[in-house]
Design a protein around this motif. Structure first.
Motif, PDB file in Angstrom:
ATOM      1  N   GLU A 150       0.820  -1.207   0.000  1.00  0.00           N
ATOM      2  CA  GLU A 150       0.000   0.000   0.000  1.00  0.00           C
ATOM      3  C   GLU A 150       0.857   1.262   0.000  1.00  0.00           C
ATOM      4  O   GLU A 150       0.648   2.185  -0.786  1.00  0.00           O
ATOM      5  CB  GLU A 150      -0.923   0.010   1.217  1.00  0.00           C
ATOM      6  CG  GLU A 150      -1.822   1.248   1.283  1.00  0.00           C
ATOM      7  CD  GLU A 150      -2.684   1.283   2.526  1.00  0.00           C
ATOM      8  OE1 GLU A 150      -3.375   2.305   2.720  1.00  0.00           O
ATOM      9  OE2 GLU A 150      -2.664   0.302   3.308  1.00  0.00           O
ATOM     10  N   ILE A 151       1.851   1.282   0.876  1.00  0.00           N
ATOM     11  CA  ILE A 151       2.728   2.451   0.958  1.00  0.00           C
ATOM     12  C   ILE A 151       3.566   2.566  -0.310  1.00  0.00           C
ATOM     13  O   ILE A 151       3.795   3.670  -0.829  1.00  0.00           O
ATOM     14  CB  ILE A 151       3.626   2.367   2.206  1.00  0.00           C
ATOM     15  CG1 ILE A 151       2.770   2.456   3.465  1.00  0.00           C
ATOM     16  CG2 ILE A 151       4.666   3.480   2.190  1.00  0.00           C
ATOM     17  CD1 ILE A 151       2.024   3.763   3.626  1.00  0.00           C
ATOM     18  N   ARG A 152       4.019   1.433  -0.829  1.00  0.00           N
ATOM     19  CA  ARG A 152       4.812   1.454  -2.058  1.00  0.00           C
ATOM     20  C   ARG A 152       4.012   2.092  -3.201  1.00  0.00           C
ATOM     21  O   ARG A 152       4.531   2.922  -3.948  1.00  0.00           O
ATOM     22  CB  ARG A 152       5.234   0.038  -2.443  1.00  0.00           C
ATOM     23  CG  ARG A 152       5.964  -0.060  -3.778  1.00  0.00           C
ATOM     24  CD  ARG A 152       6.369  -1.500  -4.076  1.00  0.00           C
ATOM     25  NE  ARG A 152       6.856  -1.628  -5.438  1.00  0.00           N
ATOM     26  CZ  ARG A 152       8.066  -1.286  -5.851  1.00  0.00           C
ATOM     27  NH1 ARG A 152       8.926  -0.762  -5.005  1.00  0.00           N
ATOM     28  NH2 ARG A 152       8.417  -1.446  -7.106  1.00  0.00           N
ATOM     29  N   ARG A 153       2.750   1.718  -3.309  1.00  0.00           N
ATOM     30  CA  ARG A 153       1.916   2.286  -4.372  1.00  0.00           C
ATOM     31  C   ARG A 153       1.793   3.809  -4.212  1.00  0.00           C
ATOM     32  O   ARG A 153       1.901   4.554  -5.182  1.00  0.00           O
ATOM     33  CB  ARG A 153       0.531   1.637  -4.346  1.00  0.00           C
ATOM     34  CG  ARG A 153      -0.425   2.155  -5.415  1.00  0.00           C
ATOM     35  CD  ARG A 153      -1.741   1.394  -5.358  1.00  0.00           C
ATOM     36  NE  ARG A 153      -1.542  -0.005  -5.722  1.00  0.00           N
ATOM     37  CZ  ARG A 153      -1.538  -0.465  -6.965  1.00  0.00           C
ATOM     38  NH1 ARG A 153      -1.723   0.374  -7.980  1.00  0.00           N
ATOM     39  NH2 ARG A 153      -1.356  -1.750  -7.213  1.00  0.00           N
ATOM     40  N   GLU A 154       1.599   4.260  -2.988  1.00  0.00           N
ATOM     41  CA  GLU A 154       1.480   5.700  -2.764  1.00  0.00           C
ATOM     42  C   GLU A 154       2.803   6.419  -3.018  1.00  0.00           C
ATOM     43  O   GLU A 154       2.823   7.541  -3.532  1.00  0.00           O
ATOM     44  CB  GLU A 154       0.980   5.967  -1.352  1.00  0.00           C
ATOM     45  CG  GLU A 154      -0.451   5.505  -1.116  1.00  0.00           C
ATOM     46  CD  GLU A 154      -0.972   5.930   0.242  1.00  0.00           C
ATOM     47  OE1 GLU A 154      -0.910   7.132   0.544  1.00  0.00           O
ATOM     48  OE2 GLU A 154      -1.434   5.051   0.996  1.00  0.00           O
ATOM     49  N   LEU A 155       3.893   5.782  -2.635  1.00  0.00           N
ATOM     50  CA  LEU A 155       5.206   6.383  -2.908  1.00  0.00           C
ATOM     51  C   LEU A 155       5.438   6.533  -4.407  1.00  0.00           C
ATOM     52  O   LEU A 155       5.911   7.576  -4.878  1.00  0.00           O
ATOM     53  CB  LEU A 155       6.314   5.525  -2.295  1.00  0.00           C
ATOM     54  CG  LEU A 155       6.549   5.647  -0.789  1.00  0.00           C
ATOM     55  CD1 LEU A 155       7.435   4.503  -0.300  1.00  0.00           C
ATOM     56  CD2 LEU A 155       7.183   6.996  -0.451  1.00  0.00           C
ATOM     57  N   LEU A 156       5.111   5.484  -5.160  1.00  0.00           N
ATOM     58  CA  LEU A 156       5.359   5.540  -6.601  1.00  0.00           C
ATOM     59  C   LEU A 156       4.406   6.512  -7.293  1.00  0.00           C
ATOM     60  O   LEU A 156       4.772   7.147  -8.291  1.00  0.00           O
ATOM     61  CB  LEU A 156       5.249   4.142  -7.207  1.00  0.00           C
ATOM     62  CG  LEU A 156       6.294   3.132  -6.727  1.00  0.00           C
ATOM     63  CD1 LEU A 156       6.143   1.808  -7.475  1.00  0.00           C
ATOM     64  CD2 LEU A 156       7.713   3.671  -6.860  1.00  0.00           C
ATOM     65  N   ALA A 157       3.187   6.638  -6.790  1.00  0.00           N
ATOM     66  CA  ALA A 157       2.272   7.636  -7.343  1.00  0.00           C
ATOM     67  C   ALA A 157       2.823   9.040  -7.122  1.00  0.00           C
ATOM     68  O   ALA A 157       2.791   9.893  -8.026  1.00  0.00           O
ATOM     69  CB  ALA A 157       0.895   7.499  -6.703  1.00  0.00           C
ATOM     70  N   LEU A 158       3.352   9.284  -5.929  1.00  0.00           N
ATOM     71  CA  LEU A 158       3.994  10.570  -5.660  1.00  0.00           C
ATOM     72  C   LEU A 158       5.239  10.734  -6.526  1.00  0.00           C
ATOM     73  O   LEU A 158       5.523  11.812  -7.057  1.00  0.00           O
ATOM     74  CB  LEU A 158       4.360  10.672  -4.179  1.00  0.00           C
ATOM     75  CG  LEU A 158       5.040  11.963  -3.729  1.00  0.00           C
ATOM     76  CD1 LEU A 158       4.122  13.155  -3.961  1.00  0.00           C
ATOM     77  CD2 LEU A 158       5.446  11.861  -2.257  1.00  0.00           C
ATOM     78  N   GLY A 159       5.976   9.628  -6.702  1.00  0.00           N
ATOM     79  CA  GLY A 159       7.169   9.675  -7.548  1.00  0.00           C
ATOM     80  C   GLY A 159       6.849  10.034  -8.977  1.00  0.00           C
ATOM     81  O   GLY A 159       7.626  10.723  -9.647  1.00  0.00           O
TER      82      GLY A 159
END
Length: 437
Positions: free
Chosen positions: A185-194
């Motif tokens: 979940e956090i990885r997805r949000e990090l990559l969306a921000l990325g």
């Protein structure tokens, strides 16, 4: 986030700025340089990762020679820490500090021509943005990186890409590092921000005058992360931004990209959809389409913008896509489209009506005013064009707003036949002095 995930941000920034966008790129370049210098040492990607881990040790003699030859700077400027040696003098005394400052200034002056340039203050911004990341929990980290990215975007609008880019690179490095160990979940949000950050990095590289391949790299990274996270609208938005980054001489490609943003298997929200239709209008004008076709594309842009909900507060880089696209921005960009279509008087009228507002940040005002000056030349008003160009130059010079300066050079060329007029002579002289400087 574990502390060991923190990167050696100076090394990361130096690697990316020199065109080695991945650790594999750097390892290959290192091996080539080692062979050239007849050094026996070779490195793996794992070694590059160790150097970027935040626990950088002082490389051995052979590696130091290769690294310094590759990067044309001292190892300290790549984030490596020289082993302490017992002496009778304090290592942090005034003489040492002045020496380090001088070394770093010489190093970064040597990067001219490999824009953007990272100066000492800019590196401090990068370090603050990235090294503190390990102090946050996953959810706090996302908030910290998001707010820092928004601030970097505001910095760009006020004082230019060279000040904002180091921070953005630091954020992207932190995201890339944190995503390796984060849960799904956090990885997805990090990559969306990325994805947002990588798109901003592409813009900053372009405005700072970086090579086209650097701009393309960050656009590709933004689309990759958008695809991984299933964000079709973001993928389409990056296509739009690619269209905007396309040179005027490649109008057909510009049109293809802008059309793809509105016709692919995705749905852009109303504001960026309006922006994509406006970009199609500009591309159509550049391809020689009739003014009626250009106007129809602009009508579609106005219709799309009319479907947008009122913006909730100040637009941010990480907020809703294209939330900063307003009626005023569409109108001045419509003026650009009509200028490209040869409708210079119509363009001048639109610029005069809509540039008078205080709706634009210094970067945008510099660019739109530069476009206005070009329209004035075409409308047969060289003195007013020169005055508008001087106004734009005053905004663009200190911050080095690249797109505005490029348009001002275009205006200067258009004014060549009026070079004896005092206002024109003053503008061309000031622009020439800035170019030499």
């Amino acid at each position: 986030m574990p502390e060991h995930a923190v990167a050696n941000w100076r090394f990361v920034a130096a690697r990316v700025e020199r065109g080695w966008h991945t650790q594999e790129d750097f390892a290959a370049a290192y091996d080539n340089k080692a062979r050239e210098l007849r050094e026996q040492a070779r490195i793996s990607v794992r070694q590059v990762r160790r150097w970027e881990s935040g626990e950088s040790t002082w490389p051995n003699r052979d590696a130091r020679r290769v690294l310094e030859a590759m990067c044309d700077c001292h190892l300290e400027d790549l984030g490596f820490v020289r082993p302490a040696r017992p002496t009778g003098r304090r290592a942090d005394g005034p003489g040492r500090q002045l020496e380090e400052c001088d070394v770093r200034r010489r190093t970064f002056m040597g990067l001219v021509g490999m824009a953007p340039v990272l100066d000492l203050e800019a590196l401090d911004h990068l370090t603050v943005a990235a090294r503190s990341a390990w102090r946050y929990g996953d959810r706090e980290l996302l908030g910290h990186l998001r707010s820092t990215l928004d601030e970097a975007a505001r910095t760009d609008g006020l004082i230019g890409p060279h000040e904002a880019l180091p921070t953005v690179l630091g954020i992207l490095a932190a995201i890339n590092s944190a995503a390796r160990t984060a849960d799904d979940e956090i990885r997805r949000e990090l990559l969306a921000l990325g994805s947002c950050g990588a798109e901003l990095a592409a813009w900053l590289h372009r405005d700072a005058g970086a090579p086209a391949q650097a701009v393309a790299y960050w656009h590709h990274q933004a689309k990759e992360w958008a695809t991984v996270t299933g964000d079709g609208a973001m993928h389409a938005y990056v296509l739009l931004r690619q269209a905007q980054a396309t040179e005027r001489t490649e109008a057909a490609r510009m049109l293809d990209l802008a059309r793809a943003a509105t016709t692919g298997p995705w749905t852009l929200p109303p504001r960026p959809r309006a922006e994509a239709f406006q970009q199609q209008a500009r591309a159509l004008a550049l391809t020689g389409a009739c003014v009626e076709e250009v106007a129809r594309a602009l009508d579609r842009a106005h219709a799309a913008l009319g479907q947008a909900a009122p913006a909730a507060g100040q637009a941010t880089c990480t907020g809703p896509l294209g939330d900063g696209y307003t009626d005023e921005r569409l109108m001045v960009q419509s003026a650009i489209c009509y200028r490209e279509a040869g409708q210079s008087n119509r363009a001048v009228d639109l610029f005069r009506q809509h540039l008078a507002t205080g709706a634009f940040a210094p970067r945008d005002r510099a660019f739109f005013t530069a476009q206005y000056s070009g329209a004035l030349v075409a409308a047969g008003e060289p003195d007013e064009a020169a005055n508008a160009a001087l106004e734009s130059l005053a905004l663009a010079a200190g911050a080095r707003f690249g797109q505005a300066l490029a348009e001002l050079h275009r205006t200067a060329d258009d004014l060549a036949s009026h070079a004896r007029r005092p206002a024109v002579r003053e503008f061309r002289q000031r622009l020439g002095e800035l170019t030499v400087a």
